[in-house]
Design a protein around this motif. Structure first.
Motif, PDB file in Angstrom:
ATOM      1  N   VAL A   1      39.776 131.244 -32.780  1.00 55.12           N
ATOM      2  CA  VAL A   1      40.556 131.136 -31.549  1.00 55.12           C
ATOM      3  C   VAL A   1      41.975 131.615 -31.849  1.00 55.12           C
ATOM      4  O   VAL A   1      42.608 131.148 -32.801  1.00 55.12           O
ATOM      5  CB  VAL A   1      40.580 129.678 -31.034  1.00 55.12           C
ATOM      6  CG1 VAL A   1      41.488 129.546 -29.824  1.00 55.12           C
ATOM      7  CG2 VAL A   1      39.169 129.217 -30.717  1.00 55.12           C
TER       8      VAL A   1
ATOM      9  N   HIS B   1      44.378 109.261 -49.473  1.00 61.32           N
ATOM     10  CA  HIS B   1      42.932 109.150 -49.668  1.00 61.32           C
ATOM     11  C   HIS B   1      42.360 110.370 -50.421  1.00 61.32           C
ATOM     12  O   HIS B   1      41.742 110.225 -51.487  1.00 61.32           O
ATOM     13  CB  HIS B   1      42.311 109.017 -48.268  1.00 61.32           C
ATOM     14  CG  HIS B   1      40.861 108.753 -48.262  1.00 61.32           C
ATOM     15  ND1 HIS B   1      40.288 107.796 -47.487  1.00 61.32           N
ATOM     16  CD2 HIS B   1      39.848 109.339 -48.930  1.00 61.32           C
ATOM     17  CE1 HIS B   1      38.979 107.788 -47.683  1.00 61.32           C
ATOM     18  NE2 HIS B   1      38.695 108.725 -48.542  1.00 61.32           N
TER      19      HIS B   1
ATOM     20  N   ALA C   1      39.359 120.657 -30.453  1.00 55.45           N
ATOM     21  CA  ALA C   1      38.966 119.932 -31.679  1.00 55.45           C
ATOM     22  C   ALA C   1      39.112 120.869 -32.877  1.00 55.45           C
ATOM     23  O   ALA C   1      38.194 121.033 -33.682  1.00 55.45           O
ATOM     24  CB  ALA C   1      37.534 119.422 -31.547  1.00 55.45           C
TER      25      ALA C   1
ATOM     26  N   GLY D   1      34.220 118.350 -32.741  1.00 51.98           N
ATOM     27  CA  GLY D   1      33.634 119.357 -31.855  1.00 51.98           C
ATOM     28  C   GLY D   1      32.108 119.300 -31.836  1.00 51.98           C
ATOM     29  O   GLY D   1      31.485 119.288 -30.763  1.00 51.98           O
TER      30      GLY D   1
ATOM     31  N   SER E   1      33.700 128.204 -33.070  1.00 52.98           N
ATOM     32  CA  SER E   1      34.336 127.772 -34.306  1.00 52.98           C
ATOM     33  C   SER E   1      34.443 128.943 -35.275  1.00 52.98           C
ATOM     34  O   SER E   1      33.666 129.896 -35.206  1.00 52.98           O
ATOM     35  CB  SER E   1      33.539 126.630 -34.949  1.00 52.98           C
ATOM     36  OG  SER E   1      34.327 126.018 -35.954  1.00 52.98           O
ATOM     37  N   ALA E   2      35.402 128.838 -36.183  1.00 50.89           N
ATOM     38  CA  ALA E   2      35.684 129.957 -37.091  1.00 50.89           C
ATOM     39  C   ALA E   2      34.525 130.216 -38.055  1.00 50.89           C
ATOM     40  O   ALA E   2      34.336 131.340 -38.514  1.00 50.89           O
ATOM     41  CB  ALA E   2      36.966 129.676 -37.862  1.00 50.89           C
TER      42      ALA E   2
END
Ligand SMILES: Cc1cc2nc3c(=O)[nH]c(=O)nc-3n(C[C@H](O)[C@H](O)[C@H](O)COP(=O)(O)OP(=O)(O)OC[C@H]3O[C@@H](n4cnc5c(N)ncnc54)[C@H](O)[C@@H]3O)c2cc1C
Length: 446
Positions: free
Chosen positions: A103, A196, A134, A36, A59-60
């Motif tokens: 959101v 990973h 995103a 994003g 965004s949060a």
């Protein structure tokens, strides 16, 4: 600060991306991660002085998290704050509007997004002409009963703080008991998932516990610390010789590799599918991710892992003017025929390409399809060791570790960020690592 309401109130507050009197199209980008933030900044740069656009990023949190250094933050090799970067200064410089909101839902028919501020009753409908998804992924703790309640996760900055606190706190508790069984359980650290993130975290935990903490707890015998990595194979998606090197490294440091599947997590520890129980007060879940619930709720075509199906122009199948990328999207890699693996490396390249494509689309130029060839991968294994595969050139040990440090340092978003991290690494060469807990609300005790 008021807490989120159970029954959200009506839409209030200033409206982001309000309809402008100009003809500037409203591009709404959801998610302030690699995908994003890079899309917003690249698009703003491309359009500056050439094309009027209204870019809004929602965004949060108002920071961007550099996940490749999360294991270092969780084990104190770098300062936690130094892997976070405030989004507002990055956006402000480029004229991108930012809103710190969660959101809740996306209404594709009405071309609007419902979002609320986390700790207030402010809710908004944010309208768009073009929407970029995103929102990333979250750890899939639903895979095993009890994991949601009893396992720690390893994804956000709060996770890094919680892991470090838990490990140090368990050493403090273990120093207060003479009972070897109690002590063993307190000092058994289990990481579920040998991909990973799990492998990197386990290696960092070994360095923290045996390499650093034990020195400060003389009453704890060295063999009291038990480290278990649970997974069918170490680094299953990595080139076989590198994965084999990583496996040897972990085994050589006394880390147990457990190949039985994790079945359940409880206050007692981890239960394996074959019925065995690993008693532990610290089980960390890194096995598998699931796509954001907001994305999962969209009535659109998805891959088996829940990611949205997109084409080489990031267009979401079945939705007009909606684009997805990063961990939200399953996009075919034309070089392998399989979907790209969800990594920051791919998310950043996708974001740059999407920004150029959007600019081309808005100016009526031809778009270039995304055809990125993955560069390779690097997995740090602590104790100045790593494995690296760059376009087929494979390195292990110190050279790979040095390469990892150099490459990821350069990937940090600002010069100030790079200086801070390099200073942390330099301090670590000459001084003891800080082993204090970072207590937050409600954890201080009486
Ligand atoms: C511990 C760890 C180590 C990793 N190491 C590497 C590495 O070394 N190299 C590599 O290439 N990749 C690595 N990855 C993978 C990489 O982090 C992801 O692939 C990458 O972050 C994906 O970028 P993204 O923008 O799609 O999602 P994210 O970076 O997850 O960003 C999603 C954003 O959306 C926000 N968001 C989510 N839901 C909502 C909502 N409902 N409302 C508002 N905002 C919301 C989040 O707060 C976040 O800001 C690692 C991942 C982890 C967890």
């Amino acid at each position: 600060m008021p807490h989120p309401q159970k029954n959200p109130g009506p839409v209030t507050g200033r409206v982001l991306a309000r309809p402008s009197t100009s003809l500037a199209p409203r591009i709404l980008i959801l998610g302030g991660g690699f995908a994003g933030v890079t899309t917003a900044l690249t698009l703003a740069k491309q359009c500056a002085g050439v094309l009027p656009v209204h870019i809004t990023l929602v965004s949060a949190q108002n920071f961007f998290l550099f996940t490749p250094m999360l294991a270092e933050a969780a084990t104190g090799a770098v300062e936690t704050r130094h892997v976070l970067y405030p989004i507002r200064p990055l956006c402000g410089d480029r004229g991108v509007e930012f809103g710190e909101m969660v959101v809740e839902a996306i209404d594709l028919d009405r071309r609007r997004v419902v979002a609320r501020h986390r700790r207030s009753d402010i809710r908004q409908h944010v309208h768009y002409d073009k929407l970029v998804l995103a929102l990333g992924a979250t750890p899939n703790v639903a895979m095993a009963p009890g994991a949601t309640e009893h396992a720690l996760t390893f994804k956000g900055v709060g996770d890094a703080v919680r892991i470090r606190n838990r490990v140090i706190d368990l050493f403090e508790a273990a120093a207060l008991t003479d009972d070897p069984w109690v002590r063993k359980r307190l000092l058994t650290f289990v990481v579920v998932g040998a991909g990973h993130a799990g492998t990197e975290l386990m290696a960092a935990l070994e360095e923290l516990t045996r390499g650093i903490l034990l020195r400060h707890y003389p009453s704890i015998p060295r063999n009291a610390v038990r480290l278990v990595l649970v997974g069918s194979a170490v680094l299953p998606q990595t080139a076989t010789n590198l994965a084999a090197y990583a496996r040897e490294q972990l085994l050589g440091r006394g880390i147990e590799l457990e190949t039985a599947r994790a079945a359940a997590v409880s206050a007692e520890g981890l239960t394996l599918q074959d019925g065995r129980v690993i008693p532990s007060a610290c089980v960390i879940w890194t096995a598998g991710n699931r796509v954001s619930p907001v994305i999962a709720a969209l009535p659109l075509a998805k891959a088996r892992d829940g990611r949205l199906l997109i084409n080489e122009f990031f267009e979401v199948k079945g939705a007009r003017d909606v684009y997805a990328l990063g961990d939200n999207a399953a996009q075919n890699d034309p070089h392998t025929g399989a979907p790209y693996v969800a990594t920051a490396q791919v998310a950043i390249r996708q974001a740059r390409a999407l920004a150029l494509q959007l600019e081309a689309e808005l100016t009526g130029r031809e778009r270039r399809p995304f055809r990125f060839r993955v560069l390779g991968e690097m997995v740090p294994l602590s104790r100045r060791t790593a494995v690296a595969d760059l376009r087929g050139i494979k390195l292990v040990g110190f050279p790979a570790w040095f390469l990892w440090k150099t490459v990821y340092m350069q990937k940090l978003p600002t010069l100030a960020a790079r200086v801070r991290v390099v200073l942390d690494w330099t301090v670590e060469l000459f001084f003891e690592r800080d082993v204090s807990e970072l207590t937050v609300d409600g954890e201080e005790g009486a």
